[in-house]
Motif scaffolding. Structure first.
Motif, PDB file in Angstrom:
ATOM      1  N   VAL A  75      47.111  30.522  51.723  1.00  0.00           N
ATOM      2  CA  VAL A  75      46.021  30.960  52.783  1.00  0.00           C
ATOM      3  C   VAL A  75      44.953  32.172  52.513  1.00  0.00           C
ATOM      4  CG1 VAL A  75      45.323  31.398  55.252  1.00  0.00           C
ATOM      5  CG2 VAL A  75      47.185  29.797  54.667  1.00  0.00           C
ATOM      6  N   ALA A  76      45.877  33.131  51.737  1.00  0.00           N
ATOM      7  CA  ALA A  76      45.300  34.132  51.514  1.00  0.00           C
ATOM      8  C   ALA A  76      45.403  34.610  49.894  1.00  0.00           C
ATOM      9  CB  ALA A  76      45.593  35.326  52.297  1.00  0.00           C
ATOM     10  N   LYS A  77      44.936  33.848  49.061  1.00  0.00           N
ATOM     11  CA  LYS A  77      44.837  33.998  47.728  1.00  0.00           C
ATOM     12  C   LYS A  77      44.799  35.367  47.095  1.00  0.00           C
ATOM     13  CE  LYS A  77      43.960  31.613  43.348  1.00  0.00           C
ATOM     14  NZ  LYS A  77      43.166  30.538  42.820  1.00  0.00           N
ATOM     15  N   ALA A  78      43.777  35.961  47.487  1.00  0.00           N
ATOM     16  CA  ALA A  78      43.643  37.431  47.064  1.00  0.00           C
ATOM     17  C   ALA A  78      44.468  38.155  47.211  1.00  0.00           C
ATOM     18  CB  ALA A  78      42.147  37.767  47.418  1.00  0.00           C
ATOM     19  N   GLN A  79      45.044  38.074  48.615  1.00  0.00           N
ATOM     20  CA  GLN A  79      46.245  39.241  49.116  1.00  0.00           C
ATOM     21  C   GLN A  79      47.246  38.694  48.402  1.00  0.00           C
ATOM     22  OE1 GLN A  79      45.891  41.786  51.184  1.00  0.00           O
ATOM     23  NE2 GLN A  79      47.950  42.139  50.660  1.00  0.00           N
ATOM     24  N   ALA A  80      47.856  37.613  48.214  1.00  0.00           N
ATOM     25  CA  ALA A  80      49.025  37.302  47.296  1.00  0.00           C
ATOM     26  C   ALA A  80      48.894  37.754  45.940  1.00  0.00           C
ATOM     27  CB  ALA A  80      49.304  35.811  47.170  1.00  0.00           C
ATOM     28  N   ILE A  81      47.867  37.638  45.074  1.00  0.00           N
ATOM     29  CA  ILE A  81      47.723  37.953  43.914  1.00  0.00           C
ATOM     30  C   ILE A  81      47.807  39.541  43.640  1.00  0.00           C
ATOM     31  CG2 ILE A  81      45.991  38.542  41.971  1.00  0.00           C
ATOM     32  CD1 ILE A  81      44.862  35.697  42.713  1.00  0.00           C
ATOM     33  N   ALA A  82      47.114  40.474  45.000  1.00  0.00           N
ATOM     34  CA  ALA A  82      47.297  41.763  44.849  1.00  0.00           C
ATOM     35  C   ALA A  82      48.630  42.341  45.308  1.00  0.00           C
ATOM     36  CB  ALA A  82      46.553  42.416  46.042  1.00  0.00           C
ATOM     37  N   ASP A  83      49.468  41.452  46.008  1.00  0.00           N
ATOM     38  CA  ASP A  83      50.839  41.692  46.282  1.00  0.00           C
ATOM     39  C   ASP A  83      51.856  41.461  45.219  1.00  0.00           C
ATOM     40  OD1 ASP A  83      50.267  42.207  49.189  1.00  0.00           O
ATOM     41  OD2 ASP A  83      50.959  40.605  49.954  1.00  0.00           O
ATOM     42  N   ALA A  84      51.410  40.322  44.495  1.00  0.00           N
ATOM     43  CA  ALA A  84      52.244  40.200  43.325  1.00  0.00           C
ATOM     44  C   ALA A  84      52.109  41.249  42.368  1.00  0.00           C
ATOM     45  CB  ALA A  84      51.891  38.748  42.991  1.00  0.00           C
ATOM     46  N   ARG A  85      50.783  41.796  42.079  1.00  0.00           N
ATOM     47  CA  ARG A  85      50.397  42.811  41.168  1.00  0.00           C
ATOM     48  C   ARG A  85      51.266  44.181  41.604  1.00  0.00           C
ATOM     49  NH1 ARG A  85      44.237  41.335  39.979  1.00  0.00           N
ATOM     50  NH2 ARG A  85      44.361  39.929  38.292  1.00  0.00           N
ATOM     51  N   ALA A  86      51.153  44.433  42.882  1.00  0.00           N
ATOM     52  CA  ALA A  86      52.028  45.662  43.387  1.00  0.00           C
ATOM     53  C   ALA A  86      53.406  45.431  43.287  1.00  0.00           C
ATOM     54  CB  ALA A  86      51.723  45.737  44.881  1.00  0.00           C
ATOM     55  N   LEU A  87      54.007  44.452  43.328  1.00  0.00           N
ATOM     56  CA  LEU A  87      55.513  44.151  43.090  1.00  0.00           C
ATOM     57  C   LEU A  87      55.767  44.131  41.635  1.00  0.00           C
ATOM     58  CD1 LEU A  87      58.255  43.656  44.411  1.00  0.00           C
ATOM     59  CD2 LEU A  87      57.757  41.112  44.386  1.00  0.00           C
ATOM     60  N   ARG A  88      55.040  43.791  40.887  1.00  0.00           N
ATOM     61  CA  ARG A  88      55.145  43.610  39.535  1.00  0.00           C
ATOM     62  C   ARG A  88      55.399  45.294  38.981  1.00  0.00           C
ATOM     63  NH1 ARG A  88      50.810  40.679  37.295  1.00  0.00           N
ATOM     64  NH2 ARG A  88      52.446  38.983  37.548  1.00  0.00           N
ATOM     65  N   ALA A  89      54.173  46.121  39.498  1.00  0.00           N
ATOM     66  CA  ALA A  89      54.058  47.418  39.035  1.00  0.00           C
ATOM     67  C   ALA A  89      55.257  48.166  39.611  1.00  0.00           C
ATOM     68  CB  ALA A  89      52.828  48.158  39.592  1.00  0.00           C
ATOM     69  N   LEU A  90      55.815  47.837  40.754  1.00  0.00           N
ATOM     70  CA  LEU A  90      56.978  48.569  41.332  1.00  0.00           C
ATOM     71  C   LEU A  90      58.225  48.120  40.476  1.00  0.00           C
ATOM     72  CD1 LEU A  90      56.547  47.898  45.075  1.00  0.00           C
ATOM     73  CD2 LEU A  90      56.845  50.245  43.898  1.00  0.00           C
ATOM     74  N   ALA A  91      58.201  46.788  39.957  1.00  0.00           N
ATOM     75  CA  ALA A  91      59.429  46.631  39.255  1.00  0.00           C
ATOM     76  C   ALA A  91      59.434  47.232  37.992  1.00  0.00           C
ATOM     77  CB  ALA A  91      59.368  44.806  39.065  1.00  0.00           C
ATOM     78  N   GLU A  92      58.161  47.233  37.236  1.00  0.00           N
ATOM     79  CA  GLU A  92      58.069  47.931  36.003  1.00  0.00           C
ATOM     80  C   GLU A  92      58.405  49.315  36.224  1.00  0.00           C
ATOM     81  OE1 GLU A  92      54.273  46.940  34.506  1.00  0.00           O
ATOM     82  OE2 GLU A  92      54.757  44.862  34.279  1.00  0.00           O
ATOM     83  N   ALA A  93      58.052  50.073  37.079  1.00  0.00           N
ATOM     84  CA  ALA A  93      58.129  51.581  37.316  1.00  0.00           C
ATOM     85  C   ALA A  93      59.613  51.774  37.776  1.00  0.00           C
ATOM     86  CB  ALA A  93      57.257  51.990  38.637  1.00  0.00           C
ATOM     87  N   HIS A  94      60.247  50.923  38.455  1.00  0.00           N
ATOM     88  CA  HIS A  94      61.742  51.434  39.082  1.00  0.00           C
ATOM     89  C   HIS A  94      62.801  50.405  38.077  1.00  0.00           C
ATOM     90  CE1 HIS A  94      60.121  53.611  42.231  1.00  0.00           C
ATOM     91  NE2 HIS A  94      59.497  52.788  42.636  1.00  0.00           N
ATOM     92  N   GLY A  95      62.343  49.527  37.215  1.00  0.00           N
ATOM     93  CA  GLY A  95      63.136  48.742  36.713  1.00  0.00           C
ATOM     94  C   GLY A  95      63.987  49.387  35.692  1.00  0.00           C
ATOM     95  N   THR A  96      64.365  48.207  34.583  1.00  0.00           N
ATOM     96  CA  THR A  96      65.562  48.886  33.470  1.00  0.00           C
ATOM     97  C   THR A  96      64.748  49.748  32.678  1.00  0.00           C
ATOM     98  OG1 THR A  96      65.161  46.871  32.277  1.00  0.00           O
ATOM     99  CG2 THR A  96      67.237  46.699  33.407  1.00  0.00           C
ATOM    100  N   GLY A  97      63.585  49.573  32.446  1.00  0.00           N
ATOM    101  CA  GLY A  97      62.957  50.735  31.401  1.00  0.00           C
ATOM    102  C   GLY A  97      62.381  51.898  32.035  1.00  0.00           C
ATOM    103  N   SER A  98      62.862  52.087  33.522  1.00  0.00           N
ATOM    104  CA  SER A  98      62.270  53.116  34.157  1.00  0.00           C
ATOM    105  C   SER A  98      62.860  54.544  33.735  1.00  0.00           C
ATOM    106  CB  SER A  98      62.421  53.070  35.729  1.00  0.00           C
ATOM    107  OG  SER A  98      62.149  54.082  36.445  1.00  0.00           O
ATOM    108  N   LYS A  99      62.172  55.499  33.781  1.00  0.00           N
ATOM    109  CA  LYS A  99      62.613  56.827  33.695  1.00  0.00           C
ATOM    110  C   LYS A  99      62.828  57.698  34.800  1.00  0.00           C
ATOM    111  CE  LYS A  99      60.661  57.679  29.012  1.00  0.00           C
ATOM    112  NZ  LYS A  99      60.239  56.278  28.441  1.00  0.00           N
ATOM    113  N   ASN A 100      62.705  56.907  35.794  1.00  0.00           N
ATOM    114  CA  ASN A 100      62.849  57.543  37.344  1.00  0.00           C
ATOM    115  C   ASN A 100      64.268  57.455  37.637  1.00  0.00           C
ATOM    116  OD1 ASN A 100      60.214  57.813  36.781  1.00  0.00           O
ATOM    117  ND2 ASN A 100      59.588  56.338  38.856  1.00  0.00           N
ATOM    118  N   ASP A 101      65.005  56.493  37.233  1.00  0.00           N
ATOM    119  CA  ASP A 101      66.484  56.570  37.709  1.00  0.00           C
ATOM    120  C   ASP A 101      67.335  57.385  37.132  1.00  0.00           C
ATOM    121  OD1 ASP A 101      65.387  54.326  39.530  1.00  0.00           O
ATOM    122  OD2 ASP A 101      65.861  52.849  38.106  1.00  0.00           O
TER     123      ASP A 101
END
Length: 154
Positions: A128-154
């Motif tokens: 129903v809300a394609k633009a919102q889903a794309i924005a949410d997927a990008r935000a989740l992807r950015a979070l996964a990249e920032a906090h994932g295995t390659g993250s220097k924050n952990d």
């Protein structure tokens, strides 16, 4: 690729992703359907008490299916992600998420996991809300990249 250089700002944690319009429609239709069927059961004089109970039970059953369909969400916090789908909930650490995918034509986001499997995340769906889903997927992807295995924050 221009998208690779333009990283979305990370949302503040915890953050919940869910298809809010779809959820509102499902819950609204469920409540209206339950109320309508229940009123019909009470108004019809030709129904016996058992039949009235059957009407209300059927209304509750149908409404509960719509409530179940409105359940999916993805909750990201400092320690990882909780994926709530229709009948199950799975907790993932950030390191377990290798990639967040929302390809054209996909009904929802898929998470590629470190164990070689893929987990559907129904909480982000472009129906129903394609633009919102794309924005949410990008935000989740950015979070996964920032906090994932390659993250220097952990």
């Amino acid at each position: 690729m221009a998208d690779a250089t333009a990283q979305p700002a990370l949302p503040a944690l915890p953050v919940t992703f869910r298809p809010t319009r779809t959820r509102a429609v499902l819950l609204g239709v469920g409540a209206a359907m339950f109320a309508t069927i229940t009123v019909i059961a009470l108004i019809l004089d030709t129904l016996h008490p058992g039949e009235r109970i059957a009407f209300v039970f059927t209304a509750a059953l149908l409404s509960s299916v719509l409530v179940l369909l409105s359940r999916p969400k993805v909750v990201a916090d400092r320690d990882g992600v909780t994926v709530v789908n229709l009948t199950n909930t799975r907790r993932l650490e950030w390191a377990q998420i290798l990639r967040v995918n929302l390809r054209p034509g996909d009904a929802w986001v898929f998470l590629d996991l470190s164990d070689g499997t893929s987990l559907p995340a129904l909480g982000i769906q472009p129906g129903v809300a394609k633009a919102q889903a794309i924005a949410d997927a990008r935000a989740l992807r950015a979070l996964a990249e920032a906090h994932g295995t390659g993250s220097k924050n952990d």
